[in-house]
Design an enzyme around this catalytic site. Sequence first.
Site, PDB file in Angstrom:
ATOM      1  N   GLN A  97       0.848  -1.198   0.000  1.00 18.21           N
ATOM      2  CA  GLN A  97       0.000   0.000   0.000  1.00 18.21           C
ATOM      3  C   GLN A  97       0.882   1.247   0.000  1.00 18.21           C
ATOM      4  O   GLN A  97       0.380   2.356  -0.061  1.00 18.21           O
ATOM      5  CB  GLN A  97      -0.877   0.008   1.258  1.00 18.21           C
ATOM      6  CG  GLN A  97      -1.857  -1.139   1.321  1.00 18.21           C
ATOM      7  CD  GLN A  97      -2.453  -1.252   2.722  1.00 18.21           C
ATOM      8  OE1 GLN A  97      -3.450  -0.617   3.035  1.00 18.21           O
ATOM      9  NE2 GLN A  97      -1.857  -2.061   3.568  1.00 18.21           N
ATOM     10  N   ASN A  98       2.186   1.032   0.125  1.00 21.71           N
ATOM     11  CA  ASN A  98       3.088   2.180   0.252  1.00 21.71           C
ATOM     12  C   ASN A  98       3.373   2.816  -1.109  1.00 21.71           C
ATOM     13  O   ASN A  98       3.473   2.132  -2.116  1.00 21.71           O
ATOM     14  CB  ASN A  98       4.400   1.747   0.917  1.00 21.71           C
ATOM     15  CG  ASN A  98       4.153   1.212   2.314  1.00 21.71           C
ATOM     16  OD1 ASN A  98       3.099   1.480   2.889  1.00 21.71           O
ATOM     17  ND2 ASN A  98       5.080   0.460   2.850  1.00 21.71           N
ATOM     18  N   HIS A 115      -1.663   1.533  -4.124  1.00 19.24           N
ATOM     19  CA  HIS A 115      -2.066   2.932  -3.953  1.00 19.24           C
ATOM     20  C   HIS A 115      -1.221   3.897  -4.781  1.00 19.24           C
ATOM     21  O   HIS A 115      -1.182   5.088  -4.495  1.00 19.24           O
ATOM     22  CB  HIS A 115      -2.036   3.312  -2.465  1.00 19.24           C
ATOM     23  CG  HIS A 115      -3.048   2.555  -1.649  1.00 19.24           C
ATOM     24  ND1 HIS A 115      -3.047   2.520  -0.278  1.00 19.24           N
ATOM     25  CD2 HIS A 115      -4.113   1.800  -2.045  1.00 19.24           C
ATOM     26  CE1 HIS A 115      -4.064   1.769   0.141  1.00 19.24           C
ATOM     27  NE2 HIS A 115      -4.717   1.319  -0.905  1.00 19.24           N
TER      28      HIS A 115
HETATM   29  N1  APR Z   1       6.953  -2.693  11.879  1.00 19.73           N
HETATM   30  C1  APR Z   1       5.722  -3.195  11.561  1.00 19.73           C
HETATM   31  N2  APR Z   1       4.581  -2.501  11.732  1.00 19.73           N
HETATM   32  C2  APR Z   1       4.665  -1.268  12.245  1.00 19.73           C
HETATM   33  C3  APR Z   1       5.891  -0.673  12.601  1.00 19.73           C
HETATM   34  C4  APR Z   1       7.073  -1.449  12.401  1.00 19.73           C
HETATM   35  N3  APR Z   1       8.287  -0.970  12.714  1.00 19.73           N
HETATM   36  N4  APR Z   1       5.650   0.585  13.063  1.00 19.73           N
HETATM   37  C5  APR Z   1       4.319   0.769  12.996  1.00 19.73           C
HETATM   38  N5  APR Z   1       3.712  -0.342  12.514  1.00 19.73           N
HETATM   39  C6  APR Z   1       2.288  -0.574  12.244  1.00 19.73           C
HETATM   40  C7  APR Z   1       1.307   0.144  13.161  1.00 19.73           C
HETATM   41  O1  APR Z   1       1.090  -0.595  14.362  1.00 19.73           O
HETATM   42  C8  APR Z   1       0.058   0.186  12.282  1.00 19.73           C
HETATM   43  O2  APR Z   1      -0.710  -0.999  12.437  1.00 19.73           O
HETATM   44  O3  APR Z   1       2.020  -0.057  10.966  1.00 19.73           O
HETATM   45  C9  APR Z   1       0.626   0.220  10.856  1.00 19.73           C
HETATM   46  C10 APR Z   1       0.457   1.544  10.127  1.00 19.73           C
HETATM   47  O4  APR Z   1      -0.903   1.784   9.888  1.00 19.73           O
HETATM   48  P1  APR Z   1      -1.406   2.983   8.972  1.00 19.73           P
HETATM   49  O5  APR Z   1      -0.684   4.237   9.353  1.00 19.73           O
HETATM   50  O6  APR Z   1      -2.891   3.000   9.030  1.00 19.73           O
HETATM   51  O7  APR Z   1      -0.877   2.581   7.516  1.00 19.73           O
HETATM   52  P2  APR Z   1      -1.528   1.656   6.404  1.00 19.73           P
HETATM   53  O8  APR Z   1      -2.294   0.515   6.999  1.00 19.73           O
HETATM   54  O9  APR Z   1      -0.448   1.309   5.445  1.00 19.73           O
HETATM   55  O10 APR Z   1      -2.528   2.665   5.710  1.00 19.73           O
HETATM   56  C11 APR Z   1      -3.249   2.249   4.598  1.00 19.73           C
HETATM   57  O11 APR Z   1      -4.240   4.398   4.290  1.00 19.73           O
HETATM   58  O12 APR Z   1      -4.068   6.713   4.264  1.00 19.73           O
HETATM   59  C12 APR Z   1      -4.116   5.581   3.488  1.00 19.73           C
HETATM   60  O13 APR Z   1      -3.317   5.340   1.308  1.00 19.73           O
HETATM   61  C13 APR Z   1      -2.865   5.417   2.641  1.00 19.73           C
HETATM   62  O14 APR Z   1      -1.705   3.390   2.020  1.00 19.73           O
HETATM   63  C14 APR Z   1      -2.302   4.094   3.106  1.00 19.73           C
HETATM   64  C15 APR Z   1      -3.517   3.393   3.650  1.00 19.73           C
END
Ligand code: APR
Length: 236
Positions: A97-98, A115
């Site tokens: 998703q990154n 994304h």
């Molecule tokens: N290793 C693994 N997981 C981690 C770490 C780490 N070092 N640090 C944080 N996390 C976890 C957090 O606990 C959380 O569950 O990463 C997750 C980040 O969640 P979000 O910020 O919601 O990111 P994501 O799920 O990728 O978001 C999805 O939302 O805003 C939109 O398009 C954007 O691609 C993004 C989508």
Amino acid sequence: MKIDSINIDSFKQIVFFTGAGMSAESGVPTYRGEGGVWHEYNWQEYACQEAWELNPEKVFDFHDLRRAEALKCFPHKGHDVITALQNTHPNVLIVTQNIDGMHQRAGSENVIELHGSIWRIRCEKEGWVKEDLITSNFEKRKCDCGTWLRPDIIWFSDMLNPDTVQQANEAISKCDLFISIGTSGVVWPAAGYPQLAKSTGAMCVEVNPEPSEQAWMVDDVYKGKAGEMLPLLFDV
Ligand code: APR
């Protein structure tokens, strides 16, 4: 910590499914966690079609900042483990998703970017998409045809690219090992991918310091950071 490693040779198709937490250890902020981008910025002003139509300069400034932030960061050991596995196992795919391109910077290939990417730009009028990798700022904000260019990113309320979705669905429904890393599991349809993998018989594991919204249905949760857990989980 002592954990049993996963023998990748006993699986035919492997999907690493990553979210912002994968890049967090490189220093790229997550979206929703502590210090998350959406706590500082209102996505309605920076990350949706309406915002771009209303004020493209502001939206470009925000995304130039995302590019600059990403360039200050570097892939970590967890990215390297996935790349090393890909180098020895052609059946390893990444669905992410990154939008920061960190997997590719670690040398990974076969990255399905659900994304989009901050390193691509498109002209909606002329219908082209191009890589824009030269500097931290997007090279151009307007097309030669005079219209505003648009970062090739899936913003809030956008439809996902149907070809990308098809590739992701195909990879996930065929895999027999699915490893979800660093996603909160709240943004759909990506949040449904662990369930999709599970429904087609894959072993599903999650790596996250905090259980995601989808942790309830996976086989194993490895509570920890990607850069620490992946080298323990896989012998490379
Ligand atoms: N290793 C693994 N997981 C981690 C770490 C780490 N070092 N640090 C944080 N996390 C976890 C957090 O606990 C959380 O569950 O990463 C997750 C980040 O969640 P979000 O910020 O919601 O990111 P994501 O799920 O990728 O978001 C999805 O939302 O805003 C939109 O398009 C954007 O691609 C993004 C989508």
